[in-house]
Motif scaffolding. Structure first.
Motif, mmCIF file in Angstrom:
data_model
loop_
_atom_site.group_PDB
_atom_site.id
_atom_site.type_symbol
_atom_site.label_atom_id
_atom_site.label_comp_id
_atom_site.label_asym_id
_atom_site.label_seq_id
_atom_site.Cartn_x
_atom_site.Cartn_y
_atom_site.Cartn_z
ATOM 1 N N MET A 1 29.781 43.309 32.594
ATOM 2 C CA MET A 1 31.028 42.876 31.970
ATOM 3 C C MET A 1 32.023 44.033 31.860
ATOM 4 N N GLU A 2 31.573 45.149 31.272
ATOM 5 C CA GLU A 2 32.459 46.301 31.108
ATOM 6 C C GLU A 2 32.820 46.912 32.449
ATOM 7 N N THR A 3 31.835 46.991 33.363
ATOM 8 C CA THR A 3 32.081 47.561 34.682
ATOM 9 C C THR A 3 33.077 46.718 35.459
ATOM 10 N N TYR A 4 32.902 45.389 35.395
ATOM 11 C CA TYR A 4 33.813 44.494 36.099
ATOM 12 C C TYR A 4 35.234 44.636 35.544
ATOM 13 N N GLY A 5 35.341 44.806 34.229
ATOM 14 C CA GLY A 5 36.655 45.022 33.623
ATOM 15 C C GLY A 5 37.333 46.270 34.158
ATOM 16 N N LYS A 6 36.560 47.350 34.336
ATOM 17 C CA LYS A 6 37.114 48.594 34.883
ATOM 18 C C LYS A 6 37.576 48.398 36.324
ATOM 19 N N ILE A 7 36.790 47.635 37.095
ATOM 20 C CA ILE A 7 37.184 47.358 38.490
ATOM 21 C C ILE A 7 38.498 46.599 38.526
ATOM 22 N N LEU A 8 38.641 45.628 37.617
ATOM 23 C CA LEU A 8 39.861 44.818 37.589
ATOM 24 C C LEU A 8 41.082 45.623 37.178
ATOM 25 N N LEU A 9 40.889 46.652 36.380
ATOM 26 C CA LEU A 9 42.023 47.508 36.008
ATOM 27 C C LEU A 9 42.627 48.191 37.219
ATOM 28 N N ILE A 10 41.815 48.387 38.247
ATOM 29 C CA ILE A 10 42.307 48.964 39.505
ATOM 30 C C ILE A 10 42.798 47.870 40.448
ATOM 31 N N ALA A 11 42.026 46.771 40.521
ATOM 32 C CA ALA A 11 42.335 45.711 41.480
ATOM 33 C C ALA A 11 43.607 44.945 41.113
ATOM 34 N N MET A 12 43.827 44.673 39.817
ATOM 35 C CA MET A 12 44.975 43.852 39.425
ATOM 36 C C MET A 12 46.314 44.453 39.841
ATOM 37 N N PRO A 13 46.579 45.732 39.558
ATOM 38 C CA PRO A 13 47.857 46.295 40.009
ATOM 39 C C PRO A 13 48.000 46.280 41.528
ATOM 40 N N ALA A 14 46.887 46.500 42.229
ATOM 41 C CA ALA A 14 46.933 46.489 43.691
ATOM 42 C C ALA A 14 47.312 45.104 44.206
ATOM 43 N N PHE A 15 46.685 44.059 43.659
ATOM 44 C CA PHE A 15 47.004 42.698 44.087
ATOM 45 C C PHE A 15 48.453 42.344 43.739
ATOM 46 N N LEU A 16 48.896 42.725 42.541
ATOM 47 C CA LEU A 16 50.264 42.432 42.123
ATOM 48 C C LEU A 16 51.279 43.089 43.049
ATOM 49 N N LEU A 17 51.039 44.343 43.401
ATOM 50 C CA LEU A 17 51.949 45.047 44.306
ATOM 51 C C LEU A 17 51.995 44.391 45.679
ATOM 52 N N LEU A 18 50.840 43.942 46.167
ATOM 53 C CA LEU A 18 50.810 43.276 47.469
ATOM 54 C C LEU A 18 51.539 41.937 47.422
ATOM 55 N N VAL A 19 51.395 41.205 46.325
ATOM 56 C CA VAL A 19 52.109 39.933 46.159
ATOM 57 C C VAL A 19 53.616 40.174 46.153
#
Length: 423
Positions: A1-19
């Motif tokens: 749970m905590e690890t996945y949250g850390k991954i999403l902190l990196i992935a979310m901005p990347a996906f938003l920028l690509l969108v």
């Protein structure tokens, strides 16, 4: 749970920028495939999905760990081969999970959100389900379990396999030569998202396209049949939470209304779209018969509403970023309280995007809930350790949010009344 949250902190901005980059690129090339409200709805859906996943709001009937402990015949050696087998096994499982979701009424509810956009772009890749609470398809990972692939390897590879499905949701990449025979390309997936009769229920593969060719569900994109996107029973809302349960609500009503007791039970596992004949006659549901002549969902709103929706989405992204970065500190049951707040926030501002005056009720609930959390904790889940200014700023946001929403709700209510008088 905590690890996945850390991954999403990196992935979310990347996906938003690509969108956002795709939006800019389409505008620059004179081929804009991203409508603003549709994009915000898609991003909001992504927020609800990752929040649900981080909170662990799903149950597997059979865990992969349980399966591998009981059926493993060998153990693959540690190294790249183990990860390659895991990736291939996940892709095989993904094909069948995806296909079943399309072909049976009950399981379609878990997938309808992904196809609900009437556009095809990177943002719609983020439309993922929150209604798939019970997971029953671990059995499709049986090949990996027989080979003894450890569950920790599956746990590492699964997010990578999911993220690798993002890039091909675009209309800006044409056919890709020899790669069309190996991997799922944007051309293949445009077919999958189309509602044209020639394209329906085709190209279920997620990474490797050969599954569709092997199991007879492949369809090439044809130049003479341009894909038209969406679903044949359009959802007619920007609210991702409503979309997630819309089909299930229809099934429930149809089962209740059916005169034949057999229909009440079999409706759930009949082919997607099937309805009892008597119910379909008495309670017709709008369906797109001609994919080339229908009106896309696009309620007219002001520039101010577009701007306000982006402000609300940005605030929501800030809220979940704090949650994902501080899961251990917030702890349980705090993370579930926080998750409920996020869901209320998404429901409220996307309902307002639909020009629904009733969104004021949800916005009021969200803001009262937020203020009550601050009063009860004397803080916002420990945020004051970073700055004492955050708490009063949040209170200011809650007050501003209800005032602005009330202004829009009043305007929409007045316009609706004027329209009803005119009609």
């Amino acid at each position: 749970m905590e690890t996945y949250g850390k991954i999403l902190l990196i992935a979310m901005p990347a996906f938003l920028l690509l969108v956002l980059f795709e939006k800019w690129y389409g505008w620059r090339k004179g081929f804009d495939t991203v409508r603003n409200m549709d994009m915000i709805s898609s991003l909001s859906s992504g927020i609800t999905n990752v929040t649900k996943d981080v909170l662990g709001l799903s149950i597997a009937i059979i865990s992969y760990g349980w399966l591998v402990d009981r059926v493993a015949l060998v153990t693959v050696p540690d190294g790249w081969l183990t990860y390659a087998i895991a990736f291939l096994a996940l892709d095989f499982s993904g094909y069948w999970t995806h296909r079943i979701a399309h072909e049976y009424n009950f399981f379609w509810n878990n997938h309808i959100i992904h196809h609900s956009s009437e556009e095809f772009n990177l943002a719609c890749a983020l439309r993922q389900s929150i209604s798939s609470i019970v997971k029953i398809f671990i059995i499709f990972l049986l090949p990996a379990a027989v080979l003894g692939v450890p569950d920790k390897v599956i746990a590492v590879v699964a997010p990578l396999h999911l993220f690798a499905q993002f890039w091909y949701h675009t209309r800006h990449i044409n056919k890709m030569g020899f790669l069309e025979h190996i991997i799922v390309t944007p051309s293949h997936h445009r077919v999958h998202h189309a509602l044209n009769p020639e394209y329906l229920d085709k190209n279920y593969s997620q990474i490797f396209i050969f599954w569709d060719k092997l199991f007879g569900t492949f369809q090439e994109e044809r130049e003479d049949i341009p894909p038209v996107y969406g679903i044949t029973r359009p959802v007619r809302t920007w609210n991702p939470i409503k979309i997630n349960f819309q089909h299930m609500w229809l099934l429930t009503k149809d089962a209740w209304r059916a005169a034949d007791w057999r229909d009440k039970f079999r409706i759930w596992l009949m082919p997607t779209g099937w309805r009892p004949a008597d119910v379909a006659e008495k309670f017709p549901v709008y369906k797109i018969d001609d994919p080339y002549h229908f009106e896309k969902y696009d309620p007219k709103v002001s520039v101010a509403m577009h701007v306000w929706s982006w402000i609300q989405l940005s605030m929501c992204l800030l809220f979940i970023s704090y949650l994902f970065g501080n899961i251990a500190q917030i702890g349980s049951p705090g993370i579930f309280v926080y998750g409920l707040f996020v869901f209320l926030q998404v429901y409220a501002f996307t309902d307002l995007m639909d020009r629904n005056p009733g969104a004021l009720v949800w916005e009021g609930m969200k803001n009262l809930f937020g203020i009550s959390i601050i009063i009860q904790q004397g803080d916002w889940f420990g945020v004051s350790q970073y700055s004492p200014l955050v708490k009063p700023m949040l209170i200011g946001y809650f007050i501003l949010s209800i005032v602005v929403t009330a202004w829009f709700a009043y305007a929409y209510l007045r316009e609706n009344r004027q329209l009803s008088v005119t009609v």
